[in-house]
Design an enzyme around this catalytic site. Sequence first.
Site, PDB file in Angstrom:
ATOM      1  N   LYS A 189     -15.629 -12.121  -3.118  1.00 37.42           N
ATOM      2  CA  LYS A 189     -15.201 -11.250  -2.020  1.00 37.42           C
ATOM      3  C   LYS A 189     -14.428 -10.044  -2.565  1.00 37.42           C
ATOM      4  O   LYS A 189     -13.976 -10.055  -3.727  1.00 37.42           O
ATOM      5  CB  LYS A 189     -14.327 -12.043  -1.041  1.00 37.42           C
ATOM      6  CG  LYS A 189     -13.044 -12.594  -1.656  1.00 37.42           C
ATOM      7  CD  LYS A 189     -12.351 -13.590  -0.712  1.00 37.42           C
ATOM      8  CE  LYS A 189     -11.080 -14.132  -1.335  1.00 37.42           C
ATOM      9  NZ  LYS A 189     -10.491 -15.229  -0.528  1.00 37.42           N
TER      10      LYS A 189
ATOM     11  N   ARG B 159      -4.816 -20.538   9.740  1.00 39.07           N
ATOM     12  CA  ARG B 159      -5.347 -19.190   9.547  1.00 39.07           C
ATOM     13  C   ARG B 159      -6.750 -19.157  10.145  1.00 39.07           C
ATOM     14  O   ARG B 159      -6.981 -18.555  11.186  1.00 39.07           O
ATOM     15  CB  ARG B 159      -5.352 -18.902   8.039  1.00 39.07           C
ATOM     16  CG  ARG B 159      -5.535 -17.478   7.661  1.00 39.07           C
ATOM     17  CD  ARG B 159      -5.421 -17.277   6.163  1.00 39.07           C
ATOM     18  NE  ARG B 159      -6.471 -17.914   5.398  1.00 39.07           N
ATOM     19  CZ  ARG B 159      -6.757 -17.633   4.123  1.00 39.07           C
ATOM     20  NH1 ARG B 159      -6.038 -16.737   3.470  1.00 39.07           N
ATOM     21  NH2 ARG B 159      -7.732 -18.235   3.490  1.00 39.07           N
TER      22      ARG B 159
ATOM     23  N   TYR C 234      10.322  11.947  -9.064  1.00 35.79           N
ATOM     24  CA  TYR C 234      10.711  12.066  -7.649  1.00 35.79           C
ATOM     25  C   TYR C 234      12.031  11.363  -7.375  1.00 35.79           C
ATOM     26  O   TYR C 234      12.292  10.268  -7.890  1.00 35.79           O
ATOM     27  CB  TYR C 234       9.645  11.433  -6.759  1.00 35.79           C
ATOM     28  CG  TYR C 234       8.407  12.268  -6.577  1.00 35.79           C
ATOM     29  CD1 TYR C 234       8.480  13.555  -6.034  1.00 35.79           C
ATOM     30  CD2 TYR C 234       7.154  11.767  -6.916  1.00 35.79           C
ATOM     31  CE1 TYR C 234       7.339  14.316  -5.849  1.00 35.79           C
ATOM     32  CE2 TYR C 234       6.001  12.519  -6.729  1.00 35.79           C
ATOM     33  CZ  TYR C 234       6.101  13.799  -6.193  1.00 35.79           C
ATOM     34  OH  TYR C 234       4.974  14.530  -6.010  1.00 35.79           O
TER      35      TYR C 234
ATOM     36  N   MET D  12       1.582   9.358  -7.394  1.00 33.95           N
ATOM     37  CA  MET D  12       0.205   9.045  -7.017  1.00 33.95           C
ATOM     38  C   MET D  12      -0.734   8.987  -8.227  1.00 33.95           C
ATOM     39  O   MET D  12      -1.552   8.083  -8.357  1.00 33.95           O
ATOM     40  CB  MET D  12      -0.312  10.075  -6.011  1.00 33.95           C
ATOM     41  CG  MET D  12      -1.695   9.730  -5.466  1.00 33.95           C
ATOM     42  SD  MET D  12      -2.339  10.956  -4.302  1.00 33.95           S
ATOM     43  CE  MET D  12      -1.214  10.788  -2.938  1.00 33.95           C
TER      44      MET D  12
END
Length: 372
Positions: free
Chosen positions: A45, A141, A263, A311
């Site tokens: 998956k 679930r 940053y 990023m």
Amino acid sequence: MARSDPPPPARAGGVLDIDLAAIAENWRRLGARLASPARAAAVVKADAYGLGMAQVAPALAEAGCTLFFVATLDEGLALRRLLPAVEIAVFNGLLPGTSGDFRQARLVPVLNELGQVAAWRDAADTRALPAILHIDTGMARLGLAPADVARLGAAPQMLAGLNLRAVMSHLACADEPAHPLNARQLAAFRSARAALPRAPASLAASSGIFLGADYHFDIVRPGVALYGANPTPGQPNPMTQVVRLKGKILQVRDVDSAATVGYGAAHRMERAGRIATVAVGYADGWLRSSSPHGSAGIAGQRVPVIGRISMDLMTLDVTGIDPALTRPGDYVDLIDEQHGVDDVAAAAGTIAYEILTALGRRHHRIYRGGAR
Ligand SMILES: *Cc1c(COP(=O)(O)O)cnc(C)c1O
């Protein structure tokens, strides 16, 4: 160059090296641990946990795997196009309006509730349709609740027209062998099985295999261990490393003491030093949450990530590293034998599953040892 070819390494910020032979070896190794008559399926998956289902699934099929699990119908349809002959089961179940797709692509739905059982039975006209029945034994679930299992047990004609390929359940705490829920789920699974028509049984995923033979039944469903993550946290990793990631140095600078980095000026240099800026950031799956604890390897030495991961970039403190090893265009090791996906996950405060599935499509990918 075909449109879908990856960019050459000189054009990418990172190089992701995926060893398909190691994935096949891990699958065989898990199979060799199993108590007879159990066999190993493979969970592919989420694009084979981010590593590329189109490359990974054929390599596993070549190693002898004949049963694959995916999460979504889309993944099942894509896998069917890759592998016409294997059995493919879809965890997320039979949603309204999808039985035509399941039938046409010969996909096996994992039936998670009685409404899905009825819908799949309705779709079976002349020939029996294959299905896997999912029993919830403590995960809350997906899967049939105990009352649903009792209803099916009392009225087995509700399963008429279905070819039960397996009855399955999923463990909540398999990575904690001492957790009492493991034994409770095992007992609940056994009693649910006893109430249902006879069918092969499947309980264990990667970590569950290591809980012992009681948990193996007929089919095990490993995912993450195939991809080299440690299914036995706190113990040595019994799996072979699959993924290596290198990041490219773009620029190196000398900075004065008291300079701030990145940053938010989140890091302040305590003394003069040298910083290397590497072209891998959170858009490449290098999670921002690893900013305070992350590191990279340069010729076997660990250097810390400093400042916030952005990023496309991260910054490393390479003070004291031989400048000949940190020139623009050189690579640092982000995932390797010394520092695997579990170490990277620990630094980011998460699990190897999240690291693997986040790796993203921007790296230059190298696949080794694939199917011939
Ligand atoms: C994802 C998944 C697996 C595989 O789990 P791993 O821990 O990666 O081995 C097996 N079964 C189910 C139901 C799953 O959702």
